[in-house]
Design an enzyme around this catalytic site. Sequence first.
Site, PDB file in Angstrom:
ATOM      1  N   HIS A   1      25.570  51.858  16.119  1.00  0.00           N
ATOM      2  CA  HIS A   1      24.570  52.894  16.361  1.00  0.00           C
ATOM      3  C   HIS A   1      24.835  53.568  17.704  1.00  0.00           C
ATOM      4  O   HIS A   1      25.622  53.089  18.516  1.00  0.00           O
ATOM      5  CB  HIS A   1      23.166  52.301  16.376  1.00  0.00           C
TER       6      HIS A   1
ATOM      7  N   ARG B   1      22.785  34.564  22.315  1.00  0.00           N
ATOM      8  CA  ARG B   1      23.062  35.573  23.332  1.00  0.00           C
ATOM      9  C   ARG B   1      21.752  36.213  23.748  1.00  0.00           C
ATOM     10  O   ARG B   1      20.878  36.457  22.916  1.00  0.00           O
ATOM     11  CB  ARG B   1      24.010  36.641  22.779  1.00  0.00           C
TER      12      ARG B   1
ATOM     13  N   ASP C   1      22.434  55.209  21.009  1.00  0.00           N
ATOM     14  CA  ASP C   1      21.074  55.130  21.554  1.00  0.00           C
ATOM     15  C   ASP C   1      20.483  56.527  21.684  1.00  0.00           C
ATOM     16  O   ASP C   1      21.197  57.494  21.962  1.00  0.00           O
ATOM     17  CB  ASP C   1      21.091  54.447  22.924  1.00  0.00           C
TER      18      ASP C   1
ATOM     19  N   HIS D   1      28.098  51.879  19.462  1.00  0.00           N
ATOM     20  CA  HIS D   1      28.330  50.491  19.838  1.00  0.00           C
ATOM     21  C   HIS D   1      27.628  49.551  18.868  1.00  0.00           C
ATOM     22  O   HIS D   1      26.784  49.972  18.071  1.00  0.00           O
ATOM     23  CB  HIS D   1      27.855  50.237  21.279  1.00  0.00           C
TER      24      HIS D   1
END
Length: 318
Positions: free
Chosen positions: A198, A264, A200, A254
């Site tokens: 996607h 994570r 941002d 990304h």
Amino acid sequence: MTSPPDHSYPPLFRQIQPNPIRRSSEDEIGVHIPVIDLESLDDDALAAACRDWGLIRLENHGIPSDLSMKLENETARLLSLSFEEKESRFHGSPVSYFWGTPAMRSLRSVNWVEGLHIPMDQLRSDVDSSFSALRSLGAEYGEHMARIARKIFDAVARDLKLDSSQLWSYLDESHGILRVYRYPLCPDVANYFGMDAHTDSSVWSILNQDSVGGLQILHGNQWLHVPPVPGSIVVNVGDMLQAISNDKYKSVQHRVLANGDKERMSLCYFAFPREGGVVKSSNYRPFTYQDFNAQVQQDVKDFGFKVGLERFRIKSQS
């Protein structure tokens, strides 16, 4: 022997059966992205990185390491509560809990992620004592994010030759959004992403990631791994800045790989234009961030994915 399910995970995450197949090692090609020193900011180097990569690694940013650690620890504590308690505890609070697929993303697949959505202006006004530590740490962290967002925006504004009114309306650093992402252990990394590919919708996205890694960018038609570097943060160009720059800068695509061995955590601050501020560009019809966001939500509802800037692009008459 199979480990018992983690009841802090959303129920769907506990139901997926293990799959021993792994992704190709081609997904792990590392890359050295441009490094920018915030203390001795080089406007030309920053602008070049925005043009060529849409991404920078920022050093000497001035965020106290103990502040980041305390905020990560506090949010990790809250996210370790049972799924049911998280859904109940954050109901009606300015801080909201999400999992799977945040509203701005594709609905075609489930992202292996959960987290907290924290509007900075509402966080400051929240008087719920149960979130006092989060409120205090988040507000202090947000001040650093606002400082960084403004400083690098003013630098690229010189390259883009923006006027004073655009400097004011194109970035409202005091009303950003902080999202805390937790990527649970995934038993089927071949078929799930932590976050699917996607761009941002922000002006800037400022990422503070832990040591686990998993962030990738699409560059030169190839997915490249952006390894975490202690003491640095990663800043990427968002859709708003691409439009502001007349496509001179690129909103970088990304994604985050799922991980079957380690959880994570990351902190990401999103900076947006001022409410009602109109983005004017020769490549796009005038629009506000609110116009853009409403269109994204409608596209996700209608088609299951974000169309983004192409909705506002001025089409060639030829």
